[in-house]
Design a protein around this motif. Structure first.
Motif, PDB file in Angstrom:
ATOM      1  N   ILE A 186      10.398   0.145  -8.984  1.00  0.00           N
ATOM      2  CA  ILE A 186      10.706   1.311  -8.146  1.00  0.00           C
ATOM      3  C   ILE A 186      11.691   2.223  -8.867  1.00  0.00           C
ATOM      4  CG2 ILE A 186      11.774   2.046  -5.979  1.00  0.00           C
ATOM      5  CD1 ILE A 186      10.715  -0.615  -4.767  1.00  0.00           C
ATOM      6  N   THR A 213       7.508   2.559  -0.564  1.00  0.00           N
ATOM      7  CA  THR A 213       7.605   1.285  -1.280  1.00  0.00           C
ATOM      8  C   THR A 213       7.577   0.107  -0.317  1.00  0.00           C
ATOM      9  OG1 THR A 213      10.035   1.331  -1.217  1.00  0.00           O
ATOM     10  CG2 THR A 213       8.955   2.377  -3.116  1.00  0.00           C
ATOM     11  N   ASN A 262       3.333  -4.479  -9.509  1.00  0.00           N
ATOM     12  CA  ASN A 262       2.939  -4.276  -8.112  1.00  0.00           C
ATOM     13  C   ASN A 262       1.697  -5.086  -7.771  1.00  0.00           C
ATOM     14  OD1 ASN A 262       3.208  -2.859  -5.524  1.00  0.00           O
ATOM     15  ND2 ASN A 262       1.326  -1.795  -6.121  1.00  0.00           N
ATOM     16  N   PRO A 320       5.849  -4.258  -4.495  1.00  0.00           N
ATOM     17  CA  PRO A 320       6.933  -3.421  -5.016  1.00  0.00           C
ATOM     18  C   PRO A 320       8.143  -4.250  -5.447  1.00  0.00           C
ATOM     19  CG  PRO A 320       6.058  -2.509  -2.977  1.00  0.00           C
ATOM     20  CD  PRO A 320       5.463  -3.872  -3.109  1.00  0.00           C
ATOM     21  N   PHE A 338       3.024   1.599  -2.495  1.00  0.00           N
ATOM     22  CA  PHE A 338       3.629   1.797  -3.818  1.00  0.00           C
ATOM     23  C   PHE A 338       2.563   2.161  -4.847  1.00  0.00           C
ATOM     24  CE2 PHE A 338       6.164  -0.098  -7.538  1.00  0.00           C
ATOM     25  CZ  PHE A 338       6.886   1.071  -7.716  1.00  0.00           C
TER      26      PHE A 338
END
Length: 608
Positions: free
Chosen positions: A494, A514, A484, A489, A520
Motif C-alpha cells: 500500500i 485497500t 495482493n 493488501p 486493492f
C-alpha cells in the motif's frame, strides 16, 4: 522456415555488428574488407563490440512498445506500419494476426545473442585474470538477459514457440523445428535471467547496459506473468493447463525478486517521487516532475535509478535517434505527425488531488452549445481539469493548454491546443496565438505532452531519449500486485502504491480502496493505467488478467464506442463480436509464411 532464417542468419563480419542487414545470402558471402571470425573474439573489446550489436538488433523490437497501447482502450494509434518492425494493426479488436514481423525480428535477435554467448563462453578458457573472467561473464549475462527478454516476448504473444539456444548457421538447422512447450521455454528464460542476476554488476557505468536490479526485475516480471496465466487461465492455448499451485509459487518468487529490487540497491523514483509544481492552468512555463522523466535533457540523467533498463538512442547525426516527438505530437512541433493520440476515455481516469478519488465524469460538449466553455464538468471547460492528478498536466493537452512550438530547430513560442481549430489565429488574455496544428488527424480532443521535448535544437527524428524498458515505478506496482494475489493488501505494498500516487500529488489511498483484495487490485490497475500510459503495458495487462471482455463487453454484445470531447462517436469496437474475435486477441497467430515452409510448426487454435 526460410523467413525465420532470413532474420536469424549470423553475421560474421564485424562491420555489420551494429547495423543488421536483410540480405538473405549473407551466409554465402566471404569477408572482403572486414576481419573474419577467426581474427575476432580475441579481446574483451571484441566481446563488448559484439554485445553492442546484439543490443542494436533488439532495441527496435522494444523501443516502440507504445504501439501496443493502441491495442487497449486509452490510446489511438494511426501509423501501424512504422519501420523498423512493421505492425499491421492498431485496432483493439482481433489484432493477433498483425504481428508477423515481430516473430521474425525476435528470432533474429535471439540468434544475435546466441552468437555472443557461444563465442564469449569460448573466450573464458583463455582468460588470464580473475577480472577478465568477471568481465566476460558479465557480457554473457547481458546477452542472456537480452535473449531471455526476446523469448519472454515470444511466449507472451504465441504461447509454445520453437526454442534454440545455439547459433543457427544454415536454414536446414531450423527448417523442421517444432514448437517447444511454453513451460519448458519459461524455464530456459528463468535460467537466463538467473545467470544474469548472478553475473551482472549492481550498477553499470554506461547508460543502457543491464545490471543486477534490471535482471531481477525481469525475472520477477516473468514469474508474475506465469502466475497470471496459471491464475486466470489461457484457454486459447490448448496445450496449457493452469495450476493454482504453480500460480502461488510464481507469485511468491515474483514478489521476492521485486522486493529485492526495491530494498537492496538504494534506488528511488525520479526526483524522489516528488510531484513538483502544476504551474498555471493553460501555461507551460512550469510543469510537474513526471513530465521531465520523459524528455532527454532530464530523464537521461537517471541519477535516482528510476530507469532500471533503457534502450539508448544516439541523437543527431548518429542514425540511431528516437522518433518519439514525431509520433506523439503534431505539425506545430517540428512538423511531427501525430501518430499516437490519447483517447477521450483516459481523461476521466485522472483523479482529484483533493478527494483522491475519481472526479465527476467529463461531459462532452460541442463548442457551439451555449456555455460549452464554462459549464460545470464540460470537457471543453479548462477549469474542469483543475485539481487533478499532476500526471495529467504532464501527459495531456486539453483545450487551451499550451505547448512550446518548434520549427527548424528553433522555439517559435507557445501554441494553445484547441480541438478542431488547427493553425488558426486566436487571442487569449489580450495576446495573439496560432493554435496547435495536428495536421487534421486528431479525432479525440486531446493530444500528448508526455515524450514531447519543449526545447530547441533537435528535429522530430533526432531525439536522444532512452526508452524505458523497465522502470522502478512498474516494479512497485508489480510487487503490490503479486503480494495482493498472495495475501491481500499488505502495508508495504500500500505504501509503494501511495508513493506512485504522490508523484501525481494525490493523497494516500482511502481505507475502502485497500479493504480487500479486489479493491486493492482496482487501485493497482488504476495506477498502472496512469503511471505507465503510452509506454506499452496496457495490452499485456488486459491479456494476462483476461480483462478484454471487462473493458469491451461480452461476445455478441454491443461493444463500446469511443468518443471525442465534442460528443461525437469516433470508433466502435467489438460490436456483435464473436468469441473467436476475442480469442484472436488473447493468442497471436504463428506467421503463415513460416508454416508454409515448416510443416512441423503448428498453428494456434484460434487461427486454424
Amino acid at each position: 522456415m526460410k523467413r525465420l532464417v532470413s532474420k536469424i542468419y549470423i553475421i560474421i563480419l564485424t562491420g555489420f555488428m551494429l547495423f543488421p542487414s536483410c540480405i538473405e545470402n549473407l551466409l554465402e558471402q566471404e569477408p572482403t574488407t572486414e576481419l573474419g571470425a577467426s581474427a575476432f573474439w580475441k579481446t574483451e573489446a571484441d566481446a563488448t563490440y559484439a554485445l553492442m550489436g546484439a543490443y542494436s538488433s533488439i532495441r527496435p523490437i522494444f523501443d516502440r512498445d507504445y504501439h501496443y497501447d493502441g491495442l487497449g482502450e486509452f490510446l489511438r494509434m494511426y501509423n501501424t506500419g512504422a519501420a523498423p518492425i512493421k505492425f499491421s494493426t492498431s485496432n483493439p479488436s482481433n489484432y493477433g494476426g498483425g504481428f508477423d514481423a515481430v516473430w521474425e525480428a525476435l528470432y533474429g535477435a535471439v540468434n544475435r545473442t546466441n552468437y555472443v554467448i557461444e563465442n564469449v563462453e569460448k573466450m573464458l578458457s583463455d582468460a588470464k585474470t580473475e577480472k577478465s573472467v568477471t568481465n566476460l561473464e558479465s557480457i554473457i549475462g547481458e546477452a542472456r538477459l537480452l535473449r531471455g527478454m526476446c523469448y519472454f516476448r515470444l511466449i507472451a504473444m504465441y504461447g509454445d514457440v520453437p526454442y534454440f539456444g545455439n547459433i543457427i548457421y544454415d536454414n536446414s538447422e531450423v527448417a523442421s523445428i517444432s514448437r517447444t512447450p511454453i513451460a519448458q521455454v519459461k524455464d530456459s528464460i528463468l535460467a537466463d535471467f538467473t545467470y544474469a542476476i548472478e553475473k551482472l554488476p549492481e550498477q553499470t557505468q554506461e547508460t543502457g547496459r543491464a545490471s543486477k536490479p534490471s535482471a531481477l526485475a525481469f525475472r520477477g516480471k516473468l514469474n508474475l506473468y506465469w502466475a497470471s496465466w496459471n491464475n486466470f487461465g489461457w484457454p486459447e492455448l490448448d496445450t496449457f493447463t493452469p495450476s493454482s499451485s504453480e500460480a502461488t509459487a510464481a507469485y511468491t518468487s515474483a514478489a521476492a525478486d521485486f522486493k529485492s529490487v526495491i530494498e537492496d540497491f538504494g534506488l528511488q523514483l525520479f526526483r524522489g517521487g516528488e510531484p513538483g509544481e502544476w504551474g498555471v492552468m493553460g501555461d507551460a512555463e512550469v510543469l510537474p516532475n513526471y513530465y521531465y522523466l520523459f524528455i532527454p535533457s532530464t530523464g537521461n540523467q537517471n541519477a535516482d535509478g528510476e530507469m532500471l533498463m533503457v534502450f539508448t538512442h544516439g541523437g543527431i547525426g548518429t542514425g540511431q535517434s528516437e522518433e518519439l516527438m514525431r509520433v506523439f505530437t503534431g505539425r506545430s512541433i517540428e512538423g511531427s505527425q501525430n501518430q499516437a493520440i490519447p483517447r477521450f476515455e483516459i481523461a476521466d481516469r485522472y483523479q482529484s488531488t483533493i478527494t483522491g478519488d475519481f472526479c465527476e465524469p467529463l461531459i462532452p460538449m460541442n463548442p457551439s452549445e451555449p456555455g460549452a466553455r464554462t459549464a460545470l464538468n464540460s470537457a471543453l471547460n479548462p477549469e474542469s481539469y483543475a485539481n487533478r492528478d499532476y500526471r495529467m498536466k504532464a501527459t495531456l493537452l486539453w483545450d487551451y493548454e499550451k505547448i512550446m512550438g518548434l520549427r527548424s530547430l528553433q522555439e517559435i513560442g507557445y501554441v494553445p491546443f484547441i480541438y478542431k481549430t488547427w493553425n488558426q489565429k486566436i487571442t487569449i488574455d489580450g495576446e495573439e496565438y496560432t493554435t496547435f496544428n495536428d495536421g487534421g488527424t486528431n479525432r479525440t480532443g486531446y493530444d500528448f505532452r508526455k515524450f514531447v521535448r519543449n526545447y530547441s535544437g533537435q528535429g522530430r527524428s533526432e531525439g536522444d531519449y532512452n526508452w524505458p524498458v523497465m522502470r522502478l515505478a512498474d516494479v512497485f506496482l508489480m510487487y503490490a500486485e503479486a503480494t495482493n494475489e498472495l495475501h491481500g493488501p499488505q502495508a508495504d505494498a500500500i505504501e509503494l502504491v501511495n508513493q506512485i500516487r504522490h508523484r501525481g500529488n494525490l493523497p494516500p489511498l482511502a481505507a475502502e480502496k485497500t479493504a480487500d483484495k479486489e479493491s486493492f487490485f482496482a487501485a493497482i490497475e488504476q495506477e498502472r493505467i496512469i503511471e505507465l500510459f503510452a509506454e506499452g503495458h496496457r495490452m499485456w495487462d488486459l491479456r494476462r488478467w483476461r480483462a478484454i471482455e471487462r473493458v469491451w463487453g461480452p461476445p455478441y454484445g454491443d461493444g463500446k464506442w469511443t468518443i471525442d470531447t465534442h460528443g461525437a462517436n469516433q470508433q466502435r469496437f467489438f460490436y456483435n463480436a464473436s468469441e473467436l474475435t476475442y480469442q484472436r486477441c488473447y493468442l497471436f497467430r504463428i506467421p503463415p509464411g513460416e508454416r508454409d515452409i515448416n510443416s512441423n510448426l503448428t498453428q494456434n487454435t484460434p487461427w486454424l
